[in-house]
Write a protein that holds these residues in place. Structure first.
Motif, PDB file in Angstrom:
ATOM      1  N   LEU A 181       0.827  -1.206   0.000  1.00 44.22           N
ATOM      2  CA  LEU A 181       0.000   0.000   0.000  1.00 44.22           C
ATOM      3  C   LEU A 181       0.863   1.258   0.000  1.00 44.22           C
ATOM      4  N   ALA A 182       1.951   1.243   0.755  1.00 44.51           N
ATOM      5  CA  ALA A 182       2.862   2.385   0.778  1.00 44.51           C
ATOM      6  C   ALA A 182       3.460   2.617  -0.610  1.00 44.51           C
ATOM      7  N   GLY A 183       3.720   1.547  -1.348  1.00 40.59           N
ATOM      8  CA  GLY A 183       4.258   1.696  -2.696  1.00 40.59           C
ATOM      9  C   GLY A 183       3.297   2.407  -3.626  1.00 40.59           C
ATOM     10  N   VAL A 184       2.024   2.048  -3.547  1.00 41.24           N
ATOM     11  CA  VAL A 184       1.020   2.688  -4.399  1.00 41.24           C
ATOM     12  C   VAL A 184       0.907   4.174  -4.070  1.00 41.24           C
ATOM     13  N   VAL A 185       0.828   4.499  -2.794  1.00 38.03           N
ATOM     14  CA  VAL A 185       0.705   5.899  -2.383  1.00 38.03           C
ATOM     15  C   VAL A 185       1.966   6.683  -2.764  1.00 38.03           C
ATOM     16  N   PHE A 186       3.138   6.058  -2.616  1.00 36.20           N
ATOM     17  CA  PHE A 186       4.395   6.698  -2.994  1.00 36.20           C
ATOM     18  C   PHE A 186       4.405   7.045  -4.471  1.00 36.20           C
ATOM     19  N   ALA A 187       3.882   6.143  -5.306  1.00 33.37           N
ATOM     20  CA  ALA A 187       3.837   6.397  -6.754  1.00 33.37           C
ATOM     21  C   ALA A 187       3.015   7.640  -7.059  1.00 33.37           C
ATOM     22  N   MET A 373       8.336   8.878  14.375  1.00 30.44           N
ATOM     23  CA  MET A 373       8.798   8.297  13.115  1.00 30.44           C
ATOM     24  C   MET A 373       8.019   8.859  11.935  1.00 30.44           C
ATOM     25  N   ALA A 374       6.694   8.868  12.052  1.00 30.75           N
ATOM     26  CA  ALA A 374       5.860   9.383  10.963  1.00 30.75           C
ATOM     27  C   ALA A 374       6.102  10.870  10.757  1.00 30.75           C
ATOM     28  N   GLY A 375       6.221  11.620  11.866  1.00 36.86           N
ATOM     29  CA  GLY A 375       6.395  13.062  11.769  1.00 36.86           C
ATOM     30  C   GLY A 375       7.714  13.457  11.143  1.00 36.86           C
ATOM     31  N   PHE A 376       8.818  12.853  11.598  1.00 34.92           N
ATOM     32  CA  PHE A 376      10.127  13.244  11.063  1.00 34.92           C
ATOM     33  C   PHE A 376      10.271  12.820   9.607  1.00 34.92           C
ATOM     34  N   LEU A 377       9.815  11.609   9.264  1.00 37.04           N
ATOM     35  CA  LEU A 377       9.908  11.163   7.873  1.00 37.04           C
ATOM     36  C   LEU A 377       9.066  12.065   6.968  1.00 37.04           C
ATOM     37  N   ALA A 378       7.871  12.433   7.426  1.00 34.54           N
ATOM     38  CA  ALA A 378       7.018  13.317   6.636  1.00 34.54           C
ATOM     39  C   ALA A 378       7.652  14.694   6.492  1.00 34.54           C
ATOM     40  N   ALA A 379       8.312  15.174   7.541  1.00 34.43           N
ATOM     41  CA  ALA A 379       8.948  16.490   7.493  1.00 34.43           C
ATOM     42  C   ALA A 379      10.132  16.497   6.532  1.00 34.43           C
ATOM     43  N   THR A 381      10.683  14.344   3.876  1.00 34.26           N
ATOM     44  CA  THR A 381      10.273  14.080   2.492  1.00 34.26           C
ATOM     45  C   THR A 381       9.137  14.982   2.029  1.00 34.26           C
ATOM     46  N   GLN A 382       8.372  15.538   2.979  1.00 40.52           N
ATOM     47  CA  GLN A 382       7.177  16.334   2.698  1.00 40.52           C
ATOM     48  C   GLN A 382       6.178  15.549   1.850  1.00 40.52           C
ATOM     49  N   THR A 383       6.081  14.243   2.161  1.00 40.45           N
ATOM     50  CA  THR A 383       5.052  13.375   1.580  1.00 40.45           C
ATOM     51  C   THR A 383       4.327  12.710   2.751  1.00 40.45           C
ATOM     52  N   PRO A 384       3.387  13.425   3.386  1.00 45.98           N
ATOM     53  CA  PRO A 384       2.793  12.926   4.629  1.00 45.98           C
ATOM     54  C   PRO A 384       2.001  11.631   4.485  1.00 45.98           C
ATOM     55  N   LEU A 385       1.302  11.451   3.378  1.00 45.25           N
ATOM     56  CA  LEU A 385       0.524  10.222   3.223  1.00 45.25           C
ATOM     57  C   LEU A 385       1.437   9.009   3.145  1.00 45.25           C
ATOM     58  N   THR A 386       2.496   9.113   2.339  1.00 40.38           N
ATOM     59  CA  THR A 386       3.447   8.010   2.236  1.00 40.38           C
ATOM     60  C   THR A 386       4.084   7.720   3.590  1.00 40.38           C
ATOM     61  N   ALA A 387       4.478   8.764   4.308  1.00 42.05           N
ATOM     62  CA  ALA A 387       5.154   8.585   5.596  1.00 42.05           C
ATOM     63  C   ALA A 387       4.257   7.887   6.602  1.00 42.05           C
ATOM     64  N   PHE A 388       3.016   8.339   6.733  1.00 42.87           N
ATOM     65  CA  PHE A 388       2.170   7.737   7.762  1.00 42.87           C
ATOM     66  C   PHE A 388       1.779   6.304   7.403  1.00 42.87           C
ATOM     67  N   ILE A 389       1.604   6.013   6.100  1.00 41.15           N
ATOM     68  CA  ILE A 389       1.252   4.645   5.705  1.00 41.15           C
ATOM     69  C   ILE A 389       2.450   3.717   5.886  1.00 41.15           C
ATOM     70  N   ILE A 390       3.662   4.196   5.568  1.00 37.59           N
ATOM     71  CA  ILE A 390       4.851   3.378   5.787  1.00 37.59           C
ATOM     72  C   ILE A 390       4.969   2.997   7.259  1.00 37.59           C
ATOM     73  N   SER A 403      -3.870   9.264  14.682  1.00 37.27           N
ATOM     74  CA  SER A 403      -2.731   9.915  15.335  1.00 37.27           C
ATOM     75  C   SER A 403      -1.543  10.016  14.389  1.00 37.27           C
ATOM     76  N   LEU A 404      -1.248   8.931  13.687  1.00 36.20           N
ATOM     77  CA  LEU A 404      -0.120   8.948  12.753  1.00 36.20           C
ATOM     78  C   LEU A 404      -0.372   9.908  11.598  1.00 36.20           C
ATOM     79  N   MET A 405      -1.594   9.924  11.102  1.00 35.04           N
ATOM     80  CA  MET A 405      -1.923  10.820   9.998  1.00 35.04           C
ATOM     81  C   MET A 405      -1.800  12.282  10.428  1.00 35.04           C
ATOM     82  N   ALA A 406      -2.329  12.600  11.617  1.00 27.45           N
ATOM     83  CA  ALA A 406      -2.255  13.975  12.106  1.00 27.45           C
ATOM     84  C   ALA A 406      -0.810  14.395  12.327  1.00 27.45           C
TER      85      ALA A 406
END
Length: 458
Positions: A181-187, A373-379, A381-390, A403-406
């Motif tokens: 799922l993370a792969g699809v969102v990343f694409a 983990m979700a917050g720093f990775l999203a910050a 890469t600035q790809t929040p959906l990919t970060a929270f799903i990963i 919580s992870l999405m927010a």
């Protein structure tokens, strides 16, 4: 007037073209091959870091010679034979997709030759104990395999080189994280912006198929296991917000620092790096070795074992160790070593969450670590959906979806106030360098790039 689809007519049309089905079979076969390459990369990476760990246990002070020497050798080989393999690999795939890049120059950034080189050089980097991950490089590895399929497709095929690059890059994420799922969102979020309807089904099938190859080898297991999250009440709002804001600021600073370092921004250190790249790499390797020895080995490698220990509650990463991991990761990337920052970013984010949890108490450790983990990775890469799903798939954190999405969304927003998207900045710099443009690269109207269309080259 629209009429209802005729099932038999559509079935005959699908089955009438043998070449169409052959093209689809070729793409799916290459997706399996891409998954196998990533699996082999994963196994080789684990063995290489295992070798380094044994060396660290047997001769810790020997690392002061081993790590600098191997770092310089990796940079020498990269610059001499495989310049397109340097760094993460995600910017290369994004640059290859850039509409301003001439198609004949894509091979300098993504190819089967670079796939093999990327694996060998990144594995050597882990054998040196450098602070890198294999997940970002897996994007370039799988994309290099998938783009090779184009030479076997029919000239009339609707599956173009861009679609294959997107499928390969996303398949690399799916296989590396064991998270289709993370792969699809990343694409969609990072590579393409959207998927063409005519090819989206085949692309998604290829991504999932590559992910299933990894699942078949490593099992249907979460990367970091299953976190046990207690009931979270309003008392967790303050600590959660603190983790998110700290991750957003730290990730934005990291992204800005990386972009300035890797795009050759004016400065004495970048001038020294350009003039004496091997000496710079040796000094950088020495710094990484010293930091690793000072922290008892906590900053060596990707850091996945540290994250597992923190989530299980039997290991801590102090604020100082987290800061030193930040520095070690930046220094490794600045040297020009092929390697990714996804896994180190997750470790840094976990360290931020762990530090806040020690102050907050109340059994919130696993939840705050996952949010960090979700917050720093999203910050970064600035790809929040990919970060929270990963992160959600890696920790089986379905109970923490909101919580992870927010955390990912807010941290990414904070980061955007500090820095441009890291991978976009690096990709634009690569395109400008490749076409010899001293001015910013401007994407044509209607292009599929995210964010600002003008990319400044420092």
């Amino acid at each position: 007037m629209n009429r209802e689809p005729d099932f038999l007519e559509n079935l005959r049309a699908e089955l009438s073209s043998g070449r169409l089905w052959l093209d689809r079979a070729i793409v799916l076969a290459y997706a399996v091959a891409a998954g196998l390459f990533v699996v082999g990369f994963t196994l080789a990476s684990d063995r290489a870091f295992g070798l380094f760990h044994r060396l660290h246990q047997a001769q810790p002070w020997g690392l002061l010679l081993w790590t600098p020497a191997l770092t310089a050798a990796i940079v020498w080989a990269t610059r001499r034979w495989f310049p397109g393999a340097a760094g993460s690999g995600i910017p290369q795939v994004k640059a290859a997709l850039h509409p301003a890049l001439p198609p004949e120059r894509r091979g300098r950034l993504v190819s089967l030759r670079l796939t093999v080189a990327k694996i060998g050089l990144a594995v050597a980097g882990l054998a040196a104990g450098l602070s890198i991950g294999r997940e970002g490089p897996s994007v370039q590895v799988a994309a290099g395999v998938m783009q090779h399929a184009r030479r076997w497709l029919s000239p009339a095929s609707t599956i173009d080189a861009r679609a294959l690059l997107v499928a390969g890059g996303a398949a690399g994420i799916a296989a590396a994280f064991n998270a289709p799922l993370a792969g699809v969102v990343f694409a969609i979020e990072e590579l393409y912006g959207r998927l063409e309807t005519r090819a989206s089904g085949l692309i998604i099938t290829a991504i999932v198929l590559a992910g299933l190859v990894a699942v078949s080898v490593f099992g249907n297991l979460s990367y970091f296991g299953v976190i046990r999250v207690p009931h979270v009440g309003w008392s967790a709002l303050g600590p959660g917000l603190a983790v998110t804001l700290a991750s957003g600021v730290a990730g934005g600073l990291f992204s800005r620092l990386m972009a300035a370092s890797l795009t050759g921004a004016p400065g004495r250190l970048n001038a020294a790096r350009a003039r004496w790249p091997l000496r710079f790499a040796a000094v950088g390797g020495m710094l990484v070795a010293v930091i690793g020895l000072v922290t008892g080995g906590a900053t060596f490698g990707a850091g996945s074992e540290s994250v597992k220990g923190m989530l299980a509650g039997h290991q801590d990463l102090s604020p100082l160790q987290t800061l030193l991991k930040f520095i070690a990761t930046w220094m490794t990337a600045w040297c020009g070593v092929p390697g990714g920052i996804f896994a180190p970013a997750l470790t840094i984010g976990a360290g931020i969450g762990n530090s806040v949890s020690q102050l907050a108490g109340g059994g919130l450790g696993p939840a705050l670590i996952a949010m960090g983990m979700a917050g720093f990775l999203a910050a970064v890469t600035q790809t929040p959906l990919t970060a929270f799903i990963i992160v959600m798939e890696m920790v089986d954190g379905h109970s923490m979806v909101l919580s992870l999405m927010a955390s990912a969304m807010l941290a990414s927003l904070v980061s955007r106030m500090i820095s441009r998207p890291l991978y976009e900045s690096l990709a634009d710099h690569m395109v400008a360098t490749s076409i010899g443009s001293p001015s910013p690269v401007v994407a044509p109207a209607g292009s599929l790039q995210r964010g600002p269309k003008t990319a400044g080259v420092p």
